[in-house]
Write a protein that holds these residues in place. Structure first.
Motif, PDB file in Angstrom:
ATOM      1  N   UNK B  90       0.833  -1.202   0.000  1.00 41.85           N
ATOM      2  CA  UNK B  90       0.000   0.000   0.000  1.00 41.85           C
ATOM      3  C   UNK B  90       0.874   1.261   0.000  1.00 41.85           C
ATOM      4  N   UNK B  91       1.987   1.205   0.677  1.00 43.11           N
ATOM      5  CA  UNK B  91       2.875   2.368   0.658  1.00 43.11           C
ATOM      6  C   UNK B  91       3.441   2.628  -0.730  1.00 43.11           C
ATOM      7  N   UNK B  92       3.789   1.548  -1.421  1.00 42.01           N
ATOM      8  CA  UNK B  92       4.286   1.702  -2.792  1.00 42.01           C
ATOM      9  C   UNK B  92       3.188   2.266  -3.687  1.00 42.01           C
ATOM     10  N   UNK B  93       1.957   1.780  -3.492  1.00 41.43           N
ATOM     11  CA  UNK B  93       0.833   2.284  -4.287  1.00 41.43           C
ATOM     12  C   UNK B  93       0.623   3.774  -4.027  1.00 41.43           C
ATOM     13  N   UNK B  94       0.765   4.171  -2.768  1.00 38.39           N
ATOM     14  CA  UNK B  94       0.609   5.591  -2.420  1.00 38.39           C
ATOM     15  C   UNK B  94       1.682   6.435  -3.093  1.00 38.39           C
ATOM     16  N   UNK B  95       2.918   5.956  -3.002  1.00 43.40           N
ATOM     17  CA  UNK B  95       4.027   6.708  -3.585  1.00 43.40           C
ATOM     18  C   UNK B  95       3.783   6.976  -5.066  1.00 43.40           C
ATOM     19  N   UNK B  96       3.397   5.926  -5.799  1.00 42.97           N
ATOM     20  CA  UNK B  96       3.231   6.093  -7.242  1.00 42.97           C
ATOM     21  C   UNK B  96       1.971   6.875  -7.596  1.00 42.97           C
ATOM     22  N   UNK B  97       0.934   6.755  -6.767  1.00 47.33           N
ATOM     23  CA  UNK B  97      -0.264   7.556  -7.014  1.00 47.33           C
ATOM     24  C   UNK B  97       0.060   9.040  -6.855  1.00 47.33           C
ATOM     25  N   UNK B  98       0.918   9.337  -5.891  1.00 43.76           N
ATOM     26  CA  UNK B  98       1.313  10.735  -5.693  1.00 43.76           C
ATOM     27  C   UNK B  98       2.121  11.260  -6.878  1.00 43.76           C
TER      28      UNK B  98
END
Lengths: 275, 114
Positions: B90-98
């Motif tokens: 989920x952290x990786x998903x957040x990073x790339x969504x940002x």
């Protein structure tokens, strides 16, 4: 890549802690590691650890998968099918029974029917392709024009992205690269059920530049530690950077390294080798 | 009289159209038209590749004061996959969504709906 096959032995207050250390050292997520508990921790009075937990771990080798998983050898490319409980492709009635005998693989098995069961021989090439196509799609969604270069050595796959404006995929201290790598590893694992090759993602040559810089830096610190005989604590780093440090320290005589603290402020300590 | 009446109704309908459609179509046709659309599409793409049940992946966008919140829901059995060990996925998903948000100059956050 020889180091991929090497065992590391670590100790910790608990098996979990020792495992964390080992994974840290290997630089892979737990799914890609093979972990053996050598000794459970012995507790003394008042919950004090009398003898630490001891474990051995290595990167799961590409070929040594156990036979129970050697079931369904159908190739990839069945296309996306409906997923569901333990979801092998519906057409494979006779196989469905078999895969029920391997419920522990269910998490990998039901990946959109892309691969119906884990095989012991998903080629490194296939894993690399899955990773690459995921990254291509990702770049497309970001309207980024990229070129992808792939290098494979034994059990290591490096997927290097480059192109104009690629900088947005680096992030501060490579944090976005790490996110890309984490996701790519996860996707390859889900799609092939067998991401045993170690996947490294690089963007715009960042990792290789960072690696050389870190190696230089580490050698300097090692020399200082040897000279002064006192240990040096480095600044907090991400697992990838810590692995470079550990690997470099391993090549220098008279010094050892370990990681301390909790992510994201986990750091490496380099100390003189005792005795 | 009849003619006038119809015309009036027509006008009334036209006027009413604006505000209504704004609410109704906010998540509609081409995702890129909404703020954070690129991030929402990227998130959908990434999550679909991670889960076992891609058809259950839903990403809604909600405007917030700071930017756009992406609200992600997946099949219950896929929750663990989307979060990952120690929240790594989920952290990786957040990073790339940002990153996608930054492409459109939108501050993006991601919430997983339980």
């Amino acid at each position: 890549m020889n180091s991929a096959m090497e065992w590391v032995e670590t100790v910790g207050a608990s098996v979990e802690e020792a495992t964390e250390k080992a994974l840290d050292h290997l630089g892979v997520p737990v799914e890609e590691a093979e972990v053996t508990v050598v000794a459970e921790p012995k507790m003394g009075l008042f919950g004090k650890v009398r003898e630490p937990a001891r474990i051995r771990a290595r990167v799961r080798p590409l070929t040594a998968r156990n036979k129970d998983e050697r079931r369904d050898r159908r190739r990839r490319g069945g296309g996306k099918t409906r997923k569901g409980q333990g979801g092998p492709e519906k057409s494979a009635v006779s196989h469905a029974q078999e895969s029920e005998r391997a419920p522990e693989k269910a998490t990998n098995v039901d990946q959109g029917g892309a691969v119906s069961a884990a095989r012991e021989d998903v080629p490194v090439e296939t894993q690399a392709e899955v990773g690459e196509s995921f990254l291509r799609g990702l770049a497309e969604h970001l309207d980024l024009e990229i070129t992808i270069e792939r290098r494979q050595a034994d059990e290591m796959i490096e997927i290097a992205l480059d192109g104009p404006g690629i900088g947005i995929l680096v992030g501060s201290r490579g944090s976005t690269i790490s996110a890309l790598q984490e996701l790519t590893r996860t996707v390859v694992l889900r799609e092939t059920g067998a991401a045993r090759a170690m996947i490294v993602v690089d963007v715009g040559g960042y990792r290789s530049r960072r690696r050389s810089a870190l190696e230089e830096f580490t050698k300097r610190i090692c020399a200082e530690v040897v000279e002064t005989g006192s240990q040096r604590r480095l600044e907090p780093m991400n697992p990838a950077d810590r692995k470079v440090i550990h690997d470099t320290v391993n090549t220098v005589a008279g010094v050892v390294s370990r990681s301390e603290g909790e992510d994201p402020s986990r750091y490496v300590v380099i100390s003189p080798q005792e005795s | 009289m009849t003619d006038g009446g119809t015309a009036d109704e027509g006008n009334f309908a036209d006027e009413a159209d604006g505000p209504v459609s704004e609410g109704d179509y906010i998540e509609e046709p081409s995702g890129n038209r909404i703020r954070g659309g690129m991030a929402a599409e990227l998130l959908t793409y990434m999550v679909s590749a991670v889960v076992a049940d891609p058809e259950s992946v839903v990403v809604d966008t909600k405007e917030t004061r700071g930017g756009v919140e992406l609200r992600l829901s997946v099949a219950p059995m896929d929750m663990g996959r989307v979060i990952g060990r120690r929240g790594r996925v989920i952290n990786a998903l957040r990073t790339l969504s940002r990153v996608a948000g930054a492409r459109e100059d939108v501050e993006v956050s991601v919430e997983v709906l339980g």
